[in-house]
Design an enzyme around this catalytic site. Structure first.
Site, PDB file in Angstrom:
ATOM      1  N   TYR A  81      24.186 -23.490  24.511  1.00 21.01           N
ATOM      2  CA  TYR A  81      22.975 -24.294  24.338  1.00 21.01           C
ATOM      3  C   TYR A  81      21.250 -24.947  24.584  1.00 21.01           C
ATOM      4  O   TYR A  81      21.099 -24.318  25.799  1.00 21.01           O
ATOM      5  CB  TYR A  81      23.508 -25.898  24.374  1.00 21.01           C
ATOM      6  CG  TYR A  81      24.673 -26.060  23.023  1.00 21.01           C
ATOM      7  CD1 TYR A  81      24.429 -26.509  22.305  1.00 21.01           C
ATOM      8  CD2 TYR A  81      25.789 -25.655  23.470  1.00 21.01           C
ATOM      9  CE1 TYR A  81      25.589 -26.649  20.972  1.00 21.01           C
ATOM     10  CE2 TYR A  81      26.508 -25.837  22.728  1.00 21.01           C
ATOM     11  CZ  TYR A  81      26.816 -26.122  21.371  1.00 21.01           C
ATOM     12  OH  TYR A  81      28.164 -26.244  21.187  1.00 21.01           O
ATOM     13  N   ASP A 137      27.127 -31.873  15.934  1.00 17.92           N
ATOM     14  CA  ASP A 137      26.592 -32.921  15.196  1.00 17.92           C
ATOM     15  C   ASP A 137      25.698 -32.730  14.426  1.00 17.92           C
ATOM     16  O   ASP A 137      24.968 -32.305  14.112  1.00 17.92           O
ATOM     17  CB  ASP A 137      27.204 -34.596  15.712  1.00 17.92           C
ATOM     18  CG  ASP A 137      27.974 -34.175  17.123  1.00 17.92           C
ATOM     19  OD1 ASP A 137      29.179 -34.328  16.194  1.00 17.92           O
ATOM     20  OD2 ASP A 137      27.830 -34.485  17.728  1.00 17.92           O
TER      21      ASP A 137
END
Length: 245
Positions: free
Chosen positions: A111, A52
């Site tokens: 992540y 994002d």
């Protein structure tokens, strides 16, 4: 011929990875334009993890098909030349089989969410970490995180805009590493729901701030609704570290 590239970028100034109809500021579009500028070919670029706006990457993976054959170092250098004023860098390029797909061939995604836990402003890391001013109990955060390991319905940890048909995901590893006032939440799985890592990070921070009983994480999981979990951590602390194939 199909090429795979590994990409590093600072996501601060972009609208995210994916091209958008009313914006020309996506990472995907910047790289596609760079490839066109040196090859003359309009290509479609596919990534392994759609980040994002504001999210960074240390090891994003993407692939594209190009008729022109080039030495791999020339592909890397040519793309980087046309991106030289932009904080996006191709780290390496390789030829892959036509069956390879950056998204669907992935076996695990890694992540990391980065936090600075101190009262004084983080002058050198603004835009790259989430600064939490209240003291965090990292041991409580670690104990709460253990309840997220394995296969769960993670409806409590996905955004209201998440379109995934199935909210069940398996978290393979979750680790919280503290080095002084730096706290890194490391998490890996084959796939994630929209905003999953950021909501997990925000929830764990609330556990650490409020000294919440780690068992409460089981209740949050069982509620299967977004309002049960904590805040969505800001995007700029999140990094896509690498993708395994």
């Amino acid at each position: 011929m199909r090429y795979k590239i590994t990409v590093e970028y600072n996501g601060s100034s972009f609208s995210g990875w994916q091209k958008q109809q009313h914006s020309a500021n996506s990472i995907q579009e910047k790289i596609e334009n760079a490839i066109f500028n040196f090859s003359g070919e309009k290509i479609a670029l596919y990534c392994g993890g759609r980040t994002d706006a504001g999210v960074h990457a240390l090891g994003q993976v993407a692939h594209f098909d190009m008729e022109k054959e080039c030495e791999l170092y020339r592909i890397r250098n040519a793309i980087n030349y046309h991106l030289k004023s932009i904080p996006i860098v191709v780290l390496n390029a390789e030829v892959v089989d036509d069956a390879f797909h950056a998204r669907f061939s992935a076996k695990k995604r890694y992540y990391e969410y980065r936090i600075v836990n101190r009262y004084a402003p983080a002058a050198l890391e603004t835009g790259y970490v989430w600064q939490v001013f209240s003291p965090l109990d990292v041991n409580i955060m670690r104990e709460a995180a253990k309840h997220l390991l394995g296969k769960h319905d993670l409806s409590s940890f996905r955004s209201k805009d998440c379109h995934a048909a199935n909210p069940i995901r398996t978290i393979d590893d979750i680790d919280i590493v503290q080095n002084g006032n730096h706290i890194h939440i490391k998490i890996s799985a084959i796939s994630f729901l929209h905003n999953q890592v950021r909501i997990i990070a925000g929830t764990l921070v609330e556990f650490g701030k409020n000294r919440t009983n780690p068992q409460e994480m089981l209740h949050i999981l069982s509620q299967c609704k977004r309002s049960a979990a904590g805040v969505t951590a800001p995007p700029f602390g999140l990094y896509l570290v690498k993708i395994d194939y």
